[in-house]
Design a protein around this motif. Sequence first.
Motif, PDB file in Angstrom:
ATOM      1  N   ARG A 200      35.606  48.541  39.706  1.00 54.16           N
ATOM      2  CA  ARG A 200      34.733  47.670  38.917  1.00 54.16           C
ATOM      3  C   ARG A 200      34.891  47.876  37.411  1.00 54.16           C
ATOM      4  O   ARG A 200      34.500  47.012  36.620  1.00 54.16           O
ATOM      5  CB  ARG A 200      33.271  47.933  39.296  1.00 54.16           C
ATOM      6  CG  ARG A 200      32.802  47.214  40.550  1.00 54.16           C
ATOM      7  CD  ARG A 200      31.423  47.697  40.926  1.00 54.16           C
ATOM      8  NE  ARG A 200      30.753  46.805  41.857  1.00 54.16           N
ATOM      9  CZ  ARG A 200      29.613  47.091  42.473  1.00 54.16           C
ATOM     10  NH1 ARG A 200      29.018  48.267  42.234  1.00 54.16           N
ATOM     11  NH2 ARG A 200      29.053  46.238  43.305  1.00 54.16           N
ATOM     12  N   THR A 201      35.450  48.994  37.022  1.00 54.10           N
ATOM     13  CA  THR A 201      35.631  49.264  35.582  1.00 54.10           C
ATOM     14  C   THR A 201      37.093  49.073  35.156  1.00 54.10           C
ATOM     15  O   THR A 201      37.451  49.373  34.024  1.00 54.10           O
ATOM     16  CB  THR A 201      35.179  50.694  35.249  1.00 54.10           C
ATOM     17  OG1 THR A 201      35.933  51.643  36.034  1.00 54.10           O
ATOM     18  CG2 THR A 201      33.702  50.874  35.540  1.00 54.10           C
ATOM     19  N   ALA A 202      37.935  48.598  36.075  1.00 55.06           N
ATOM     20  CA  ALA A 202      39.346  48.386  35.754  1.00 55.06           C
ATOM     21  C   ALA A 202      39.542  46.964  35.220  1.00 55.06           C
ATOM     22  O   ALA A 202      38.673  46.107  35.334  1.00 55.06           O
ATOM     23  CB  ALA A 202      40.202  48.606  36.998  1.00 55.06           C
ATOM     24  N   GLY A 203      40.716  46.709  34.648  1.00 58.70           N
ATOM     25  CA  GLY A 203      41.049  45.363  34.189  1.00 58.70           C
ATOM     26  C   GLY A 203      40.187  44.905  33.032  1.00 58.70           C
ATOM     27  O   GLY A 203      39.432  45.665  32.427  1.00 58.70           O
ATOM     28  N   ASP A 204      40.273  43.603  32.719  1.00 56.14           N
ATOM     29  CA  ASP A 204      39.483  43.059  31.620  1.00 56.14           C
ATOM     30  C   ASP A 204      38.141  42.563  32.143  1.00 56.14           C
ATOM     31  O   ASP A 204      37.805  42.726  33.326  1.00 56.14           O
ATOM     32  CB  ASP A 204      40.250  41.947  30.893  1.00 56.14           C
ATOM     33  CG  ASP A 204      40.566  40.754  31.801  1.00 56.14           C
ATOM     34  OD1 ASP A 204      39.994  40.660  32.907  1.00 56.14           O
ATOM     35  OD2 ASP A 204      41.391  39.907  31.401  1.00 56.14           O
ATOM     36  N   ASP A 205      37.367  41.937  31.275  1.00 54.04           N
ATOM     37  CA  ASP A 205      36.023  41.503  31.664  1.00 54.04           C
ATOM     38  C   ASP A 205      36.050  40.428  32.754  1.00 54.04           C
ATOM     39  O   ASP A 205      35.124  40.340  33.572  1.00 54.04           O
ATOM     40  CB  ASP A 205      35.268  40.979  30.438  1.00 54.04           C
ATOM     41  CG  ASP A 205      34.846  42.105  29.501  1.00 54.04           C
ATOM     42  OD1 ASP A 205      34.934  43.278  29.917  1.00 54.04           O
ATOM     43  OD2 ASP A 205      34.428  41.807  28.356  1.00 54.04           O
ATOM     44  N   ARG A 310      47.535  43.415  40.722  1.00 54.23           N
ATOM     45  CA  ARG A 310      48.804  44.116  40.892  1.00 54.23           C
ATOM     46  C   ARG A 310      49.011  45.167  39.796  1.00 54.23           C
ATOM     47  O   ARG A 310      49.477  46.272  40.064  1.00 54.23           O
ATOM     48  CB  ARG A 310      49.964  43.113  40.874  1.00 54.23           C
ATOM     49  CG  ARG A 310      49.999  42.166  42.065  1.00 54.23           C
ATOM     50  CD  ARG A 310      51.328  41.437  42.130  1.00 54.23           C
ATOM     51  NE  ARG A 310      51.311  40.361  43.121  1.00 54.23           N
ATOM     52  CZ  ARG A 310      51.143  39.092  42.843  1.00 54.23           C
ATOM     53  NH1 ARG A 310      50.992  38.709  41.580  1.00 54.23           N
ATOM     54  NH2 ARG A 310      51.136  38.176  43.795  1.00 54.23           N
ATOM     55  N   LYS A 311      48.648  44.808  38.569  1.00 57.19           N
ATOM     56  CA  LYS A 311      48.820  45.744  37.460  1.00 57.19           C
ATOM     57  C   LYS A 311      47.891  46.945  37.603  1.00 57.19           C
ATOM     58  O   LYS A 311      48.279  48.086  37.328  1.00 57.19           O
ATOM     59  CB  LYS A 311      48.550  45.029  36.127  1.00 57.19           C
ATOM     60  CG  LYS A 311      49.628  44.023  35.737  1.00 57.19           C
ATOM     61  CD  LYS A 311      49.304  43.354  34.407  1.00 57.19           C
ATOM     62  CE  LYS A 311      50.391  42.376  34.003  1.00 57.19           C
ATOM     63  NZ  LYS A 311      50.073  41.692  32.715  1.00 57.19           N
ATOM     64  N   VAL A 312      46.662  46.685  38.033  1.00 56.82           N
ATOM     65  CA  VAL A 312      45.706  47.787  38.232  1.00 56.82           C
ATOM     66  C   VAL A 312      46.218  48.744  39.300  1.00 56.82           C
ATOM     67  O   VAL A 312      46.163  49.967  39.140  1.00 56.82           O
ATOM     68  CB  VAL A 312      44.315  47.227  38.623  1.00 56.82           C
ATOM     69  CG1 VAL A 312      43.402  48.345  39.108  1.00 56.82           C
ATOM     70  CG2 VAL A 312      43.680  46.511  37.439  1.00 56.82           C
TER      71      VAL A 312
END
Length: 384
Positions: A200-205, A310-312
């Motif tokens: 939940r805290t990964a990636g952008d908003d 995929r990037k995460v």
Amino acid sequence: MASTGLVRGMGSFFKECAHPSSRWSKCPHEYTIRYRNASGRQTEESGFTTQELAKSRLAEVYHARKSSPMSVHKAELIKKYGSMQFAAYTADWLKGQRHQSPTTLRNTESTLKNHLFPAFASRRMGTFDHKVVEAFITEMERNGVGLAAQTNAFIRLKTILSDAHRLGLYEDSPMKGVRPPQYDPARAVIPSVPQLQSIRTAGDDVFRLVAELMSGCGLRNGEAYAVNIKNIVADDVYRVREQVNQATKSYARLKHRKANEYRDVPLPTRTRHAIERYADTYGTVDGYLLRNPKDITLAMPHHIITTQWRKVKASGLVDIPEGMVLYGLRHFFASNCLSNGIPITDVAEWMGHRNVQITFTFYRHLMPGSISHAAELLDLGLAA
């Protein structure tokens, strides 16, 4: 009753008596023949005193059938379409699907492009059989293709090969006996609570909001992409009205729902705050939060989130269980509900399943110890 076969497709002859076939030439009973007539119906004729007469009649019927206009036409169709490549045959088949809606046609073309053509584009139509289809399903499973995509590919392939079967390309349908793609509970990888917090805290908003909606409200990917602040109908209720269709990249009716139908789902406080915070930070367009970054008048396409996912996963910085796909966030919602004793009938409604049996098939394994727990309660009752 024993029978003796002749040339494949010619038919058979037998005697309706208790004598073994080795005694037929000496027993007085007459022979009966069985064959398929020109329309394909099984037919019997009796009254043949010798084996030679029975065989002669079968040969006569066989050659008459082979030279009939219907058989000649069938042979011409087999010659024309049997050697045709799958891609070319499908192009012809698509021309006859004008009755389908534009959305259905786009979904069909997407399935052909992404799944069927890579596997079968150059394959000759006359070479399909059940082994070819089984191998295709196995390959999709091995490549981690989602169940929904597997099912769509299977249905499209079945429709096309059934069309070819009706033309007479196959004695038996290539789909005969093939088991459709099945949901395997062991493949539903669900994150633990600490792992979910990390995701939940990964990636952008944008990614974080989608993760909140899928794990908090049980929304499908496309439903989360269509999040609209106007759909908060109560502090604890979110109304799911539409989804972003992956093929058309536009808003569409919900899966298993007619146009304008909706379903209400629980809205946890945390998820509601995530929606409101995103709206306050980035604004909305007619209530929609997530839009196409290149053109905010359009819906957000699916690839935006799948690329981030995929990037995460590739970064190695987030604790993601082995084998988990993005849909695992929705599985978490079901697991959270069922492990906290919420009735499966309610979960089925919130998940948007056609019926509770689907929910039971998908998530029965998420109710560990339910039988043991029931036995304990029954013991208490019996001891009273």
